[in-house]
Design an enzyme around this catalytic site. Sequence first.
Site, PDB file in Angstrom:
ATOM      1  N   HIS A 398       0.507  -1.388   0.202  1.00 30.59           N
ATOM      2  CA  HIS A 398      -0.253  -0.032   0.009  1.00 30.59           C
ATOM      3  C   HIS A 398       0.753   0.769  -0.052  1.00 30.59           C
ATOM      4  O   HIS A 398       0.095   2.528   0.136  1.00 30.59           O
ATOM      5  CB  HIS A 398      -0.949  -0.087   1.115  1.00 30.59           C
ATOM      6  CG  HIS A 398      -1.882   0.292   1.491  1.00 30.59           C
ATOM      7  ND1 HIS A 398      -2.438   1.601  -0.230  1.00 30.59           N
ATOM      8  CD2 HIS A 398      -3.300   0.344   1.522  1.00 30.59           C
ATOM      9  CE1 HIS A 398      -3.905   2.143   0.260  1.00 30.59           C
ATOM     10  NE2 HIS A 398      -3.652   1.406   0.957  1.00 30.59           N
ATOM     11  N   ASP A 402      -2.115   2.119  -4.312  1.00 32.89           N
ATOM     12  CA  ASP A 402      -3.285   2.671  -3.806  1.00 32.89           C
ATOM     13  C   ASP A 402      -4.669   1.683  -4.192  1.00 32.89           C
ATOM     14  O   ASP A 402      -4.725   0.763  -4.811  1.00 32.89           O
ATOM     15  CB  ASP A 402      -3.726   3.986  -4.171  1.00 32.89           C
ATOM     16  CG  ASP A 402      -2.772   5.228  -4.310  1.00 32.89           C
ATOM     17  OD1 ASP A 402      -2.175   5.285  -3.074  1.00 32.89           O
ATOM     18  OD2 ASP A 402      -2.492   6.134  -4.953  1.00 32.89           O
TER      19      ASP A 402
END
Length: 427
Positions: A398, A402
Amino acid sequence: MATEVKVPQLGESITEATVGEWLKQVGDPVEQDEPIASLETDKVSVDVPSPVAGVLEAQVAAVGDTVEVGALLAKVGAGEGTATVADEPRPAGDEAKDGGPDATTENSDVIDQDKADEQALSSDLTLSPAVRRAVLEHGVDPSKITGTGKDGRITKDDVLAAAKAKDAAPEPAAKAAAASGGQASAPTSIKVAGERREERVKMTRLRQTIAKRLKEAQDTAALLTTFNDVDMSAVMEARSKYKDHFAKKHGIRLGFMSFFVKAVALAAKDVPAVNARIEDDEIVYHDYLDVSVAVSAPKGLVVPVIRSADQMSFAEIEQSIADYGKRAKEGTLGMEDMAGGTFTISNGGVFGSLLSTPIINPPQSAVLGMHRIEERPIAVNGEVVIKPMMYLALSYDHRLIDGREAVTFLVRIKEALEDPTRLLIDL
């Protein structure tokens, strides 16, 4: 004069290995280029061949020892001679010379144990260290065990089965006592049902590396997993329709993996971050797709790389996967086969997995998890129908990817698999 056998070069940045198994024992004849030992590195097992034909005279390192590249591993003589090896078993009769008990005074239990030990040691040619230890522990005769392993080798399970059969046979003394109604002069040893055992086995170098890298991924990356499901009807129909023609033309079976590799290549064009990596404070993007395909090997999971998969045809992808799978089972994958990789596909479905959260393979930033195909009721145009469905899981870092990008990437794969025409027209 004996020829020295040294630890060969094992690959870039690899300076040491662990002696996994001796394939030849001291005194065994060897042919030129015949493997005499197997070394375990961080990623693969490497066989060490004899540079000359002759007789193995000495093993300089024992199983489990760590050896460096270029270190002396063994010695091969030109012919029969006096064999030497560290911790060599003492010749028969040494006990008598040292004032120990003579064989004629030994009780039958000790003699039987000695025979079992000698039989186990004489089977070094076919017994791995773990199997040899089991033979000695259970006192079974390996020459009477039919091996079920590769090339007829005896496995640990074979030894345990033989020991279980041996324990199940009633002892003559017990049967005689029962028949005569006599009483035992000592308390009877009662074997408790469900006896629990523990076995301590050192982790292989490959397993240690897998454990280290998986923990490193969890400690370093901000891991997150997103899921979707895909209707596999179209892929299954296309595969069923063209598999015979495909095999006839290309000489290889048409599987599901090539569809997934092509779908990943298509989706990565729209979401390039999935095919990128973080290096210090920079993001490195790739204009190529090198797919690491997780393959199950006897000693653990390995991930050989299909290079430039985005430029390959279905047949080329299937051929590469089949070749890697065969070599993984044979233990002949090289370090160069697993170097690099920009994205990983893991197929837990072949083992029956319904859903999982795969862990990325650093420094990669994403991994796609495939699962088993299962018929499930779903709603289509307001009606409930039965469809062959598969859950897909995308685990990603992450820090780089995204949530929107991860979901978009997985949706692109779903669209391509549910309408394979998209793979042909790059849509």
